[in-house]
Design a protein around this motif. Structure first.
Motif, PDB file in Angstrom:
ATOM      1  N   SER A 141       0.844  -1.190   0.000  1.00 46.88           N
ATOM      2  CA  SER A 141       0.000   0.000   0.000  1.00 46.88           C
ATOM      3  C   SER A 141       0.885   1.247   0.000  1.00 46.88           C
ATOM      4  N   LEU A 170       0.157  10.910  -0.178  1.00 46.07           N
ATOM      5  CA  LEU A 170      -0.803   9.940   0.336  1.00 46.07           C
ATOM      6  C   LEU A 170      -2.192  10.552   0.462  1.00 46.07           C
ATOM      7  N   ASP A 171      -3.226   9.691   0.419  1.00 46.47           N
ATOM      8  CA  ASP A 171      -4.583  10.165   0.654  1.00 46.47           C
ATOM      9  C   ASP A 171      -4.739  10.557   2.118  1.00 46.47           C
ATOM     10  N   SER A 172      -5.812  11.273   2.430  1.00 38.96           N
ATOM     11  CA  SER A 172      -5.976  11.886   3.743  1.00 38.96           C
ATOM     12  C   SER A 172      -5.963  10.861   4.872  1.00 38.96           C
ATOM     13  N   THR A 174      -4.750   7.695   4.898  1.00 44.92           N
ATOM     14  CA  THR A 174      -3.438   7.059   5.028  1.00 44.92           C
ATOM     15  C   THR A 174      -2.438   8.024   5.630  1.00 44.92           C
ATOM     16  N   ARG A 175      -2.540   9.276   5.252  1.00 42.57           N
ATOM     17  CA  ARG A 175      -1.626  10.295   5.787  1.00 42.57           C
ATOM     18  C   ARG A 175      -1.789  10.412   7.298  1.00 42.57           C
ATOM     19  N   ASP A 199       1.422  21.011   5.403  1.00 48.30           N
ATOM     20  CA  ASP A 199       0.249  20.696   6.217  1.00 48.30           C
ATOM     21  C   ASP A 199       0.467  21.247   7.628  1.00 48.30           C
TER      22      ASP A 199
END
Length: 271
Positions: A141, A170-172, A174-175, A199
Motif C-alpha cells: 500500500s 498519500l490520501d488523507s 493514510t496520511r 500541512d
C-alpha cells in the motif's frame, strides 16, 4: 548565532540566489539570512509559503547545494557524513524486493550484503513490514511504501533525518495513519528530525518546534514551540490548545502568502 551544547544542526544566516531563466545577468534571491537550530532528539518542522526556499535549505543540508554565504554546522556523533535524506517520493525500485530496496543506502556505503540485510531485517517489525521482506513494491500500500522508504533512510544510522514532505503523496486517511505511526516510532528511537510540510496540522501534531519561513527572499518569520503533551492522540487536534497553535501558524502563513503574491503582481501605478 551561538551554538547550544546539544544542538545537532546549526543553520546560520544562509543566503542563496539563482540565475533567472530568460533574464541574462539577473538573479532571483531565494534565501536572505535563514538561521535556526535543531537540538538532539528534537522534531522540528519547517513550513512557509510556496517558493520560500524550504527545499533549497534541505538541499544544502544534504550537501546537494552550497549557500552563497552563511554556514551549516553539524554536531554530535554520527554527523561526519551528510544527513539521511528522505524525499517525498518513495523511489523504490520495482524489480527489487522490499528488503533489497531498504539496504541500498548501506550497500552504497560499502556494508556487506549479508550485514546490510541483517540490519534492515531487524527493523521490519517496528516499521510494520514484517512478512513483506520478499514482496515487490507494487504489492505494498502507499503507506507501506513510505514506511519502507523511511526504513531505508534510518537504517543508515545517519542523523539528523531530513524528511521532505514524506506523506504529501498519500490520501488523507493514510496520511493521518502515517502521522500517528511516525510519532510512535520517533518516540521509540528519538531520532533528531527536520521535516518539511505544507500541512499545518501535521506540523503541530508531530513537532516540538515549527520554523516558519517568510515569503521569498526568505528569513525566519517565526518559531513556534509546541508545548503539547506526548504521546499525542489524534483526539488532541480538536482541543482548544491545538486549534490555537494551528490558527496562529495559519495567520502567519496567510500574511506571508499575501506578501509573496503582492511581490509577483505589484499594483499598477495610478495615473
Amino acid at each position: 548565532m551561538t551554538d547550544a551544547g546539544d544542538d545537532r544542526i546549526v543553520v546560520d544566516r544562509l543566503t542563496k540566489s539563482f540565475p533567472q531563466e530568460g533574464r541574462r545577468g539577473e538573479r532571483l534571491d531565494v534565501l536572505a539570512g535563514v538561521s535556526f537550530s535543531v537540538r538532539a532528539g528534537e522534531f522540528v518542522t519547517v513550513i512557509g509559503p510556496s517558493g520560500s526556499g524550504k527545499s533549497t535549505v534541505f538541499n544544502m543540508l544534504a550537501g546537494l547545494e552550497s549557500p552563497d554565504s552563511g554556514s551549516i554546522r553539524f554536531h554530535g556523533p554520527g554527523t561526519g557524513a551528510h544527513c539521511a535524506y528522505m524525499p517525498q517520493k518513495d523511489l523504490l525500485f520495482p524489480w527489487r524486493s522490499v528488503l533489497d530496496n531498504t539496504v541500498l543506502g548501506l550497500r552504497v556505503q560499502g556494508v556487506p550484503k549479508a550485514e546490510a540485510r541483517r540490519r534492515a531485517r531487524e527493523l521490519f517489525p517496528a516499521f510494520g513490514l514484517a512478512g513483506f521482506e520478499d514482496a515487490r513494491p507494487e504489492q505494498l500500500s502507499g503507506g507501506m511504501r513510505q514506511r519502507a522508504a523511511m526504513l531505508r533512510t534510518v537504517v543508515q544510522e545517519r542523523e539528523p533525518l531530513l524528511l521532505d514532505e514524506p506523506f504529501g503523496a498519500l490520501d488523507s486517511l493514510t496520511r493521518t495513519e502515517m502521522q500517528s505511526w511516525l510519532q510512535d516510532v520517533w518516540q521509540r528511537y528519538r531520532w533528531t528530525v527536520l521535516m518539511i510540510t505544507h500541512d499545518i496540522r501535521e506540523a503541530v501534531y508531530l513537532s516540538d518546534r515549527v520554523v516558519v519561513l517568510s515569503a521569498r527572499p526568505a528569513t525566519v518569520r517565526h518559531e513556534l514551540r509546541v508545548d503539547l503533551p506526548r504521546p499525542r492522540d489524534l483526539s488532541l487536534i480538536t482541543t482548544p490548545e491545538f486549534v490555537a497553535l494551528e490558527e496562529q501558524l495559519l495567520e502567519i502563513l496567510h500574511e506571508e502568502s499575501r506578501r509573496a503574491l503582492a511581490q509577483q503582481h505589484p499594483a499598477a501605478p495610478r495615473r
